[in-house]
Design an enzyme around this catalytic site. Structure first.
Site, PDB file in Angstrom:
ATOM      1  CE  LYS A 115      -2.306  -0.903   3.848  1.00  0.00           C
ATOM      2  NZ  LYS A 115      -1.685  -2.159   4.314  1.00  0.00           N
ATOM      3  NE  ARG A 133      -3.470  -1.689  10.350  1.00  0.00           N
ATOM      4  CZ  ARG A 133      -2.431  -1.049   9.834  1.00  0.00           C
ATOM      5  NH1 ARG A 133      -2.483   0.247   9.631  1.00  0.00           N
ATOM      6  NH2 ARG A 133      -1.350  -1.722   9.505  1.00  0.00           N
ATOM      7  NE  ARG A 149       9.051  -3.588   5.590  1.00  0.00           N
ATOM      8  CZ  ARG A 149       7.804  -3.190   5.504  1.00  0.00           C
ATOM      9  NH1 ARG A 149       7.249  -2.975   4.336  1.00  0.00           N
ATOM     10  NH2 ARG A 149       7.072  -3.048   6.572  1.00  0.00           N
ATOM     11  NE  ARG A 196       8.697  -0.942  10.517  1.00  0.00           N
ATOM     12  CZ  ARG A 196       7.734  -0.611   9.658  1.00  0.00           C
ATOM     13  NH1 ARG A 196       8.004   0.162   8.631  1.00  0.00           N
ATOM     14  NH2 ARG A 196       6.503  -1.022   9.814  1.00  0.00           N
ATOM     15  NE  ARG A 255       2.193  -5.106  11.410  1.00  0.00           N
ATOM     16  CZ  ARG A 255       2.891  -4.337  10.585  1.00  0.00           C
ATOM     17  NH1 ARG A 255       4.145  -4.603  10.338  1.00  0.00           N
ATOM     18  NH2 ARG A 255       2.331  -3.307  10.011  1.00  0.00           N
TER      19      ARG A 255
HETATM   20  P1  AMP Z   1       1.506   0.233   9.100  1.00  0.00           P
HETATM   21  O1  AMP Z   1       2.770   0.944   8.839  1.00  0.00           O
HETATM   22  O2  AMP Z   1       0.294   0.884   8.464  1.00  0.00           O
HETATM   23  O3  AMP Z   1       1.556  -1.237   8.804  1.00  0.00           O
HETATM   24  O4  AMP Z   1       1.220   0.362  10.686  1.00  0.00           O
HETATM   25  C1  AMP Z   1       2.155  -0.090  11.647  1.00  0.00           C
HETATM   26  C2  AMP Z   1       1.445  -0.298  12.983  1.00  0.00           C
HETATM   27  O5  AMP Z   1       0.868   0.942  13.429  1.00  0.00           O
HETATM   28  C3  AMP Z   1       0.281  -1.275  12.973  1.00  0.00           C
HETATM   29  O6  AMP Z   1       0.700  -2.622  13.097  1.00  0.00           O
HETATM   30  C4  AMP Z   1      -0.514  -0.809  14.181  1.00  0.00           C
HETATM   31  O7  AMP Z   1       0.081  -1.226  15.397  1.00  0.00           O
HETATM   32  C5  AMP Z   1      -0.361   0.707  14.087  1.00  0.00           C
HETATM   33  N1  AMP Z   1      -1.446   1.300  13.280  1.00  0.00           N
HETATM   34  C6  AMP Z   1      -1.322   1.957  12.094  1.00  0.00           C
HETATM   35  N2  AMP Z   1      -2.517   2.344  11.637  1.00  0.00           N
HETATM   36  C7  AMP Z   1      -3.431   1.923  12.544  1.00  0.00           C
HETATM   37  C8  AMP Z   1      -4.847   2.010  12.619  1.00  0.00           C
HETATM   38  N3  AMP Z   1      -5.586   2.604  11.657  1.00  0.00           N
HETATM   39  N4  AMP Z   1      -5.442   1.457  13.707  1.00  0.00           N
HETATM   40  C9  AMP Z   1      -4.737   0.877  14.692  1.00  0.00           C
HETATM   41  N5  AMP Z   1      -3.406   0.745  14.659  1.00  0.00           N
HETATM   42  C10 AMP Z   1      -2.743   1.267  13.597  1.00  0.00           C
END
Ligand code: AMP
Length: 215
Positions: free
Chosen positions: A13, A88, A127, A160, A171
């Site tokens: 994404k 989400r 990664r 990370r 996840r």
């Molecule tokens: P991402 O980079 O979008 O994969 O987000 C990394 C982490 O941030 C996720 O695994 C969640 O812990 C947190 N996070 C990001 N966006 C959300 C969201 N909309 N709702 C809840 N947690 C989020």
């Protein structure tokens, strides 16, 4: 263009939102990036979010919703925006609908980038990122020139915490139980478009443009 990017973590994404941001000249709002910036700056929000993120869990809805509400009411979102990683959960999607109704800014599309779980595990667990400048690399797809060091600033590469295999699997579980129902949610609203997210970046980008009817 107001667009939501759906899809599992690691589906690509972020890569597609970079392309779309340039194409439509609108901002991307990535809640994950906002949290990471807050963690780097050691803000109260960052401290709260970090414990959930390191565990592969979602940050609680209230925190995320407030943050997005504040962000999308800014002037640069008037001409459109790309939401990457938000909503989400169903409560987040409902809260977003209410916010956008109030602002009279309906969503045009929710784009689902589809990638199978085993491919995601391979992509994410390979990664690495530069601890200093944040540049990203991959053990299979984008190898650094000198093992373990950033090509640009020569600092060490790290993984990370949320890219570790066990965390990635967690996840994905969270994605299947809490986020995947959004596909149905936006399908019912007639907003859902779908692309196969497996393939070269350019190939997937072309599918995305076609799905959004910009080509
Ligand atoms: P991402 O980079 O979008 O994969 O987000 C990394 C982490 O941030 C996720 O695994 C969640 O812990 C947190 N996070 C990001 N966006 C959300 C969201 N909309 N709702 C809840 N947690 C989020």
């Amino acid at each position: 263009m107001r667009l939501i990017l759906l899809g599992a973590p690691g589906a690509g994404k972020g890569t597609q939102s970079d392309m779309l941001m340039k194409l439509f000249k609108i901002p991307t709002i990535s809640t994950g990036n906002i949290f990471r910036e807050n963690i780097a700056g050691n803000t109260p929000l960052g401290q709260q979010a970090k414990t959930y993120m390191d565990e592969g869990q979602l940050v609680p809805d209230e925190l995320v919703i407030e943050l997005v509400k504040d962000r999308i009411s800014k002037d640069d979102c008037k001409e459109g925006m790309i939401l990457d990683g938000f909503p989400r959960t169903i409560p987040q999607a409902e809260a977003l609908d209410t916010m956008l109704d109030e602002l009279n800014m309906p969503i045009d599309f929710a784009l689902n980038v589809d990638v199978a779980d085993d491919i995601i595990v391979e992509r994410m667990s390979g990664r690495t990122v530069c601890a200093s400048c944040g540049a990203s690399y991959h053990k299979v797809y984008k190898l650094e020139k000198v093992a373990g060091n950033c090509d640009d600033c020569e600092q060490p590469l790290i993984q990370r915490d949320d890219d570790k295999v066990e965390t990635v699997k967690k996840r994905l579980d969270v994605y299947h139980t809490q986020t995947k129902p959004l596909i149905n949610y936006y399908e019912k609203q007639g907003k859902l478009v779908y692309v196969d997210g497996v393939g070269e970046v350019e190939e997937v980008s072309n599918r995305v443009k076609k799905a959004l009817r910009v080509e």
